[in-house]
Every structure is written in structure tokens, then in C-alpha cells.
Design a protein around this motif. Structure first.
Motif, PDB file in Angstrom:
ATOM      1  N   LEU A  40      15.594 -21.670   1.288  1.00  0.00           N
ATOM      2  CA  LEU A  40      16.518 -22.688   1.787  1.00  0.00           C
ATOM      3  C   LEU A  40      17.507 -22.011   2.732  1.00  0.00           C
ATOM      4  O   LEU A  40      18.224 -21.083   2.337  1.00  0.00           O
ATOM      5  CB  LEU A  40      17.254 -23.361   0.627  1.00  0.00           C
ATOM      6  CG  LEU A  40      16.439 -24.385  -0.163  1.00  0.00           C
ATOM      7  CD1 LEU A  40      16.972 -24.531  -1.578  1.00  0.00           C
ATOM      8  CD2 LEU A  40      16.461 -25.735   0.551  1.00  0.00           C
ATOM      9  N   ILE A  41      17.511 -22.438   3.966  1.00  0.00           N
ATOM     10  CA  ILE A  41      18.358 -21.822   4.992  1.00  0.00           C
ATOM     11  C   ILE A  41      19.514 -22.759   5.315  1.00  0.00           C
ATOM     12  O   ILE A  41      19.320 -23.959   5.554  1.00  0.00           O
ATOM     13  CB  ILE A  41      17.522 -21.544   6.261  1.00  0.00           C
ATOM     14  CG1 ILE A  41      16.404 -20.548   5.927  1.00  0.00           C
ATOM     15  CG2 ILE A  41      18.407 -21.010   7.390  1.00  0.00           C
ATOM     16  CD1 ILE A  41      15.421 -20.343   7.056  1.00  0.00           C
ATOM     17  N   LYS A  42      20.705 -22.217   5.327  1.00  0.00           N
ATOM     18  CA  LYS A  42      21.881 -23.020   5.664  1.00  0.00           C
ATOM     19  C   LYS A  42      21.872 -23.350   7.147  1.00  0.00           C
ATOM     20  O   LYS A  42      21.557 -22.491   7.984  1.00  0.00           O
ATOM     21  CB  LYS A  42      23.162 -22.272   5.310  1.00  0.00           C
ATOM     22  CG  LYS A  42      24.421 -23.124   5.445  1.00  0.00           C
ATOM     23  CD  LYS A  42      25.658 -22.391   4.947  1.00  0.00           C
ATOM     24  CE  LYS A  42      26.871 -23.311   4.983  1.00  0.00           C
ATOM     25  NZ  LYS A  42      28.097 -22.632   4.476  1.00  0.00           N
ATOM     26  N   VAL A  43      22.190 -24.616   7.480  1.00  0.00           N
ATOM     27  CA  VAL A  43      22.248 -25.027   8.887  1.00  0.00           C
ATOM     28  C   VAL A  43      23.697 -25.342   9.261  1.00  0.00           C
ATOM     29  O   VAL A  43      24.531 -25.630   8.396  1.00  0.00           O
ATOM     30  CB  VAL A  43      21.335 -26.248   9.152  1.00  0.00           C
ATOM     31  CG1 VAL A  43      19.895 -25.908   8.803  1.00  0.00           C
ATOM     32  CG2 VAL A  43      21.793 -27.481   8.379  1.00  0.00           C
ATOM     33  N   ILE A  83      24.512 -27.972   4.289  1.00  0.00           N
ATOM     34  CA  ILE A  83      23.174 -28.553   4.310  1.00  0.00           C
ATOM     35  C   ILE A  83      22.163 -27.424   4.369  1.00  0.00           C
ATOM     36  O   ILE A  83      22.309 -26.486   5.166  1.00  0.00           O
ATOM     37  CB  ILE A  83      23.007 -29.514   5.503  1.00  0.00           C
ATOM     38  CG1 ILE A  83      23.895 -30.746   5.305  1.00  0.00           C
ATOM     39  CG2 ILE A  83      21.545 -29.929   5.676  1.00  0.00           C
ATOM     40  CD1 ILE A  83      23.873 -31.716   6.478  1.00  0.00           C
ATOM     41  N   TRP A  84      21.133 -27.530   3.535  1.00  0.00           N
ATOM     42  CA  TRP A  84      20.138 -26.468   3.401  1.00  0.00           C
ATOM     43  C   TRP A  84      18.748 -27.057   3.611  1.00  0.00           C
ATOM     44  O   TRP A  84      18.413 -28.112   3.051  1.00  0.00           O
ATOM     45  CB  TRP A  84      20.235 -25.844   2.006  1.00  0.00           C
ATOM     46  CG  TRP A  84      21.610 -25.312   1.694  1.00  0.00           C
ATOM     47  CD1 TRP A  84      22.717 -26.027   1.322  1.00  0.00           C
ATOM     48  CD2 TRP A  84      22.023 -23.952   1.767  1.00  0.00           C
ATOM     49  NE1 TRP A  84      23.796 -25.212   1.156  1.00  0.00           N
ATOM     50  CE2 TRP A  84      23.399 -23.915   1.415  1.00  0.00           C
ATOM     51  CE3 TRP A  84      21.380 -22.752   2.073  1.00  0.00           C
ATOM     52  CZ2 TRP A  84      24.135 -22.742   1.378  1.00  0.00           C
ATOM     53  CZ3 TRP A  84      22.114 -21.577   2.022  1.00  0.00           C
ATOM     54  CH2 TRP A  84      23.477 -21.572   1.686  1.00  0.00           C
ATOM     55  N   SER A 118      16.243 -30.791  16.170  1.00  0.00           N
ATOM     56  CA  SER A 118      16.093 -29.809  15.092  1.00  0.00           C
ATOM     57  C   SER A 118      17.448 -29.328  14.592  1.00  0.00           C
ATOM     58  O   SER A 118      18.432 -29.283  15.355  1.00  0.00           O
ATOM     59  CB  SER A 118      15.286 -28.598  15.570  1.00  0.00           C
ATOM     60  OG  SER A 118      13.993 -28.986  15.984  1.00  0.00           O
ATOM     61  N   PHE A 119      17.492 -28.963  13.306  1.00  0.00           N
ATOM     62  CA  PHE A 119      18.694 -28.355  12.760  1.00  0.00           C
ATOM     63  C   PHE A 119      18.897 -26.973  13.390  1.00  0.00           C
ATOM     64  O   PHE A 119      17.935 -26.312  13.777  1.00  0.00           O
ATOM     65  CB  PHE A 119      18.568 -28.198  11.243  1.00  0.00           C
ATOM     66  CG  PHE A 119      18.561 -29.489  10.483  1.00  0.00           C
ATOM     67  CD1 PHE A 119      17.394 -29.955   9.905  1.00  0.00           C
ATOM     68  CD2 PHE A 119      19.720 -30.236  10.340  1.00  0.00           C
ATOM     69  CE1 PHE A 119      17.380 -31.138   9.190  1.00  0.00           C
ATOM     70  CE2 PHE A 119      19.724 -31.416   9.629  1.00  0.00           C
ATOM     71  CZ  PHE A 119      18.552 -31.880   9.061  1.00  0.00           C
ATOM     72  N   VAL A 120      20.132 -26.533  13.430  1.00  0.00           N
ATOM     73  CA  VAL A 120      20.470 -25.221  13.977  1.00  0.00           C
ATOM     74  C   VAL A 120      20.884 -24.310  12.825  1.00  0.00           C
ATOM     75  O   VAL A 120      21.815 -24.643  12.076  1.00  0.00           O
ATOM     76  CB  VAL A 120      21.615 -25.322  15.001  1.00  0.00           C
ATOM     77  CG1 VAL A 120      21.997 -23.931  15.508  1.00  0.00           C
ATOM     78  CG2 VAL A 120      21.225 -26.234  16.156  1.00  0.00           C
ATOM     79  N   PRO A 121      20.211 -23.161  12.627  1.00  0.00           N
ATOM     80  CA  PRO A 121      20.590 -22.252  11.540  1.00  0.00           C
ATOM     81  C   PRO A 121      22.049 -21.833  11.645  1.00  0.00           C
ATOM     82  O   PRO A 121      22.566 -21.581  12.739  1.00  0.00           O
ATOM     83  CB  PRO A 121      19.651 -21.060  11.733  1.00  0.00           C
ATOM     84  CG  PRO A 121      18.465 -21.630  12.458  1.00  0.00           C
ATOM     85  CD  PRO A 121      19.036 -22.674  13.374  1.00  0.00           C
ATOM     86  N   PRO A 168      25.221 -19.478  11.644  1.00  0.00           N
ATOM     87  CA  PRO A 168      25.380 -18.075  12.067  1.00  0.00           C
ATOM     88  C   PRO A 168      25.489 -17.097  10.907  1.00  0.00           C
ATOM     89  O   PRO A 168      25.182 -15.908  11.053  1.00  0.00           O
ATOM     90  CB  PRO A 168      26.677 -18.099  12.881  1.00  0.00           C
ATOM     91  CG  PRO A 168      26.813 -19.516  13.356  1.00  0.00           C
ATOM     92  CD  PRO A 168      26.251 -20.351  12.250  1.00  0.00           C
ATOM     93  N   SER A 169      25.915 -17.586   9.743  1.00  0.00           N
ATOM     94  CA  SER A 169      26.063 -16.696   8.594  1.00  0.00           C
ATOM     95  C   SER A 169      24.722 -16.166   8.086  1.00  0.00           C
ATOM     96  O   SER A 169      24.671 -15.137   7.407  1.00  0.00           O
ATOM     97  CB  SER A 169      26.767 -17.434   7.447  1.00  0.00           C
ATOM     98  OG  SER A 169      25.924 -18.463   6.917  1.00  0.00           O
ATOM     99  N   GLY A 170      23.645 -16.878   8.403  1.00  0.00           N
ATOM    100  CA  GLY A 170      22.327 -16.474   7.911  1.00  0.00           C
ATOM    101  C   GLY A 170      22.144 -16.677   6.420  1.00  0.00           C
ATOM    102  O   GLY A 170      21.220 -16.110   5.818  1.00  0.00           O
ATOM    103  N   ALA A 171      22.989 -17.500   5.809  1.00  0.00           N
ATOM    104  CA  ALA A 171      22.936 -17.695   4.355  1.00  0.00           C
ATOM    105  C   ALA A 171      21.612 -18.337   3.930  1.00  0.00           C
ATOM    106  O   ALA A 171      21.079 -19.216   4.609  1.00  0.00           O
ATOM    107  CB  ALA A 171      24.103 -18.567   3.913  1.00  0.00           C
ATOM    108  N   LYS A 172      21.085 -17.863   2.769  1.00  0.00           N
ATOM    109  CA  LYS A 172      19.842 -18.395   2.221  1.00  0.00           C
ATOM    110  C   LYS A 172      19.971 -18.569   0.712  1.00  0.00           C
ATOM    111  O   LYS A 172      20.756 -17.891   0.061  1.00  0.00           O
ATOM    112  CB  LYS A 172      18.668 -17.453   2.511  1.00  0.00           C
ATOM    113  CG  LYS A 172      18.342 -17.255   3.973  1.00  0.00           C
ATOM    114  CD  LYS A 172      17.154 -16.302   4.146  1.00  0.00           C
ATOM    115  CE  LYS A 172      16.832 -16.082   5.620  1.00  0.00           C
ATOM    116  NZ  LYS A 172      15.681 -15.145   5.791  1.00  0.00           N
ATOM    117  N   ILE A 173      19.173 -19.483   0.175  1.00  0.00           N
ATOM    118  CA  ILE A 173      19.034 -19.651  -1.270  1.00  0.00           C
ATOM    119  C   ILE A 173      17.559 -19.462  -1.606  1.00  0.00           C
ATOM    120  O   ILE A 173      16.692 -20.100  -1.006  1.00  0.00           O
ATOM    121  CB  ILE A 173      19.525 -21.038  -1.736  1.00  0.00           C
ATOM    122  CG1 ILE A 173      21.045 -21.153  -1.548  1.00  0.00           C
ATOM    123  CG2 ILE A 173      19.142 -21.285  -3.196  1.00  0.00           C
ATOM    124  CD1 ILE A 173      21.597 -22.534  -1.885  1.00  0.00           C
TER     125      ILE A 173
END
Length: 324
Positions: free
Chosen positions: A154-157, A305-306, A179-182, A184-189
Motif C-alpha cells: 500500500l503506497i501513500k498518495v 489515502i493508500w 492517476s494518483f500521485v505517490p 514524496p515521503s515514499g511511505a508504504k504499508i
């Protein structure tokens, strides 16, 4: 060439009925053999055979012969469509797992057939479905298949939060070219997992019984539904519901079946749907119409949002299957 071939069939109707392969082959050259595409007539523009025999005292009975023909073009093993899983927007930390959002458009929901319907009447299935078609060989001779599912991180947008005029908190994602834009933090779950409810298989039941007479969201007895359906490559549209009929549901082909029901984010694909050898012929739908057909369990929850990529992989002729 099709017209002359059809006329030969018509002239030789009686012979064809008795000896289907004994056409006057000596009069047909190799380049006279017709070719057909899906949707084209077999006998060209010839629609009747002239008989012209009268009944009289000498001939109290007369007979005429015509032909009946139908053809089918074998097709591939096809992954027709895969479902989108929308688990909605929630208050952070309000639950440990979340069900799918309900489908609110009647156009995308299954519908009951009217009373006294016929076995060939079209029944409308659900839109949120995994659909596979296997027309590689004759019925009963299919090689089998599996569909595996891989649940990506799950990538944060990018998004912003604010408050509307009524004091409600709202969140607005950044969308570029659809499209969603990732973020900048690059956070993931990566510790979430999907849970699929038990699937109900049609098993020859008529459509209304299969839907359990429900007019609410509890289609297929509160889980997912697996049933034989129709597929036409010319007009198939993933935005529209799948269709079937009572006669299709009573098909003697053994059903495709549910496999794995728990999919983690470890990067390994889990087989979630399949058909054993000689089974699963033609089109089968794995229908996630019901909002309780799938759940997203999230031990880790952070604001925003992920989104994740779901990869559905269709594989032909698997080596082993649970009931194969």
C-alpha cells in the motif's frame, strides 16, 4: 465461394442427411473450400430446399430433406476482467478491518429474473467480478487453470485534508492524468492482508435460487458467487454486468472453484480461483458484488489515502489442484 458451396449442400440435402461426409468431393477443388468468421452464416444466402413433390394415390406420403448446420471457432484461455477493490474512506482507527464499498448503481448489481421465466432468459450478474473463459478444446477436454493474486504494498498518495462548510473532515487526493500521485515521503504499508468470504457455487440451481431471493446486498448468501456465464469477445465490456441463464447454470460442466482466501503482502501470489482438468469449460465468473465478499485487514493504519496494485495471473494446466 460460400454461395456455390451452399447450393451444393442444398442440392445434395438428402445425401447429406444420410451421409454427412459423402458430399460430391470430386466436384470440389481445394480452393473451393469455404472459410468462415464468427457471426457469418454457414450456408450463405440459401434458406430453403425445393421439394416440389405432390401427394397422390400412388404416393400417399412425400418427404423432403434439408440441412441444419452450426459451427464454433475454438478460442483461447482468456482473463476477461479482474475486479477493482474499493474499501472506501474511514475514520482513522475505527476498525481493524474493512469491507468492500457497496455497489450503489443498479446497472452493476445482479437482478432477479421475473416469475415464469424461461431457461434461456438472460440473467444479469454482478459487475465486480473476476471472469475467465476457456474455449481451447471441446467441452470436457479442457486443461484446467488457476488464477493467482499478488497483493502489492500500500503506497501513500499525495492528498490534502480540510473541513467542509458543515464541519466535516474531507480528504482530497492529487490526481494527474487520471492517476494518483505517490506521496514524496515514499511511505508504504506492507502488513495488511485480504480476506475472502466463502464462495457459493451455483451447482445447477436456477438463478433466483442462487441469489437466495435477495433484494439487498446479501447476494450469494453473504459471500462471493461462482457461476457459469456468457462471454462474447465482440461486445464484452468490463463496465457492464456479466450475464448467465438458468440453462447455463445447469450446464453439466464441472464448476471452477474458490481456492486461497487469505492474501498477504509478502510478494507471493496465492492461487485464489481455478478449474481442474476437463472442468471449468467456457466462461466462469467469480462475483464480488456483495460488500462482505472481501475484507481488508490493516494492523497498521496511518492518515492519508493508500493504494496498492493487485496482480491477477492466469496460468494454464496447473500441475496440482486441490480437487484435480
Amino acid at each position: 465461394m460460400k454461395k456455390s458451396w451452399a447450393r451444393l449442400l442444398s442440392i445434395s440435402a438428402l445425401a447429406l442427411l444420410a451421409f454427412p461426409m459423402a458430399v460430391e468431393t470430386s466436384t470440389i477443388q481445394a480452393d473451393d473450400s469455404p472459410t468462415y468468421k464468427v457471426g457469418e452464416p454457414l450456408f450463405g444466402d440459401n434458406y430453403a430446399t425445393v421439394v416440389g413433390s405432390a401427394v397422390d394415390d400412388a404416393n400417399p406420403n412425400v418427404s423432403g430433406g434439408s440441412v441444419l448446420g452450426v459451427g464454433f471457432v475454438p478460442g483461447p484461455l482468456t482473463l476477461n476482467q479482474v475486479p477493482i477493490f474499493d474499501f472506501g474512506i474511514h475514520q482513522l482507527g475505527s476498525s481493524s478491518k474493512y469491507s468492500l464499498q457497496e455497489i450503489t448503481s443498479a446497472d452493476n448489481l445482479p437482478a432477479m429474473l421475473p416469475d415464469n421465466h424461461g431457461g434461456d432468459d438472460t440473467a444479469k450478474g454482478g459487475n465486480r467480478s473476476l471472469v475467465v473463459t476457456d474455449t481451447r478444446q471441446a467441452q470436457g477436454s479442457a486443461d484446467g487453470y488457476t488464477v493467482s493474486l499478488t497483493f502489492g504494498p500500500l503506497i501513500k498518495v499525495e492528498s490534502t485534508t480540510s473541513v467542509d462548510a458543515d464541519g466535516n473532515a474531507i480528504i482530497t487526493p492529487k490526481i494527474v492524468d487520471g492517476s494518483f500521485v505517490p506521496d514524496p515521503s515514499g511511505a508504504k504499508i506492507t502488513d495488511a492482508h485480504l480476506e475472502f468470504s466463502n464462495a457459493k457455487v451455483s451447482d445447477g440451481a436456477d438463478w433466483n435460487t442462487f441469489l437466495a431471493g435477495s433484494a439487498d446486498t446479501k447476494y450469494f448468501s453473504g459471500g462471493t458467487g461462482i457461476y457459469p456465464a456468457f462471454y462474447n469477445a465482440a461486445d464484452f465490456d468490463a463496465r457492464k454486468p456479466i450475464t448467465t441463464s438458468d440453462n447455463r447454470l445447469k450446464d453439466d460442466t464441472k464448476a471452477s472453484f474458490q481456492m486461497g482466501q487469505n492474501i498477504s503482502q509478502d510478494g507471493n501470489g496465492i492461487d485464489i480461483f481455478g478449474a481442474s482438468k476437463t472442468e471449468g469449460y467456457a466462461t466462469w465468473a467469480y462475483d464480488f458484488t456483495n460488500s462482505t465478499s472481501a475484507y481488508l485487514a490493516m494492523p497498521t493504519q496511518n492518515g492519508g489515502i493508500w493504494v496498492a496494485t493487485l496482480t491477477w495471473t492466469l496460468t494454464s494446466d496447473p500441475a496440482t489442484l486441490p480437487n484435480g
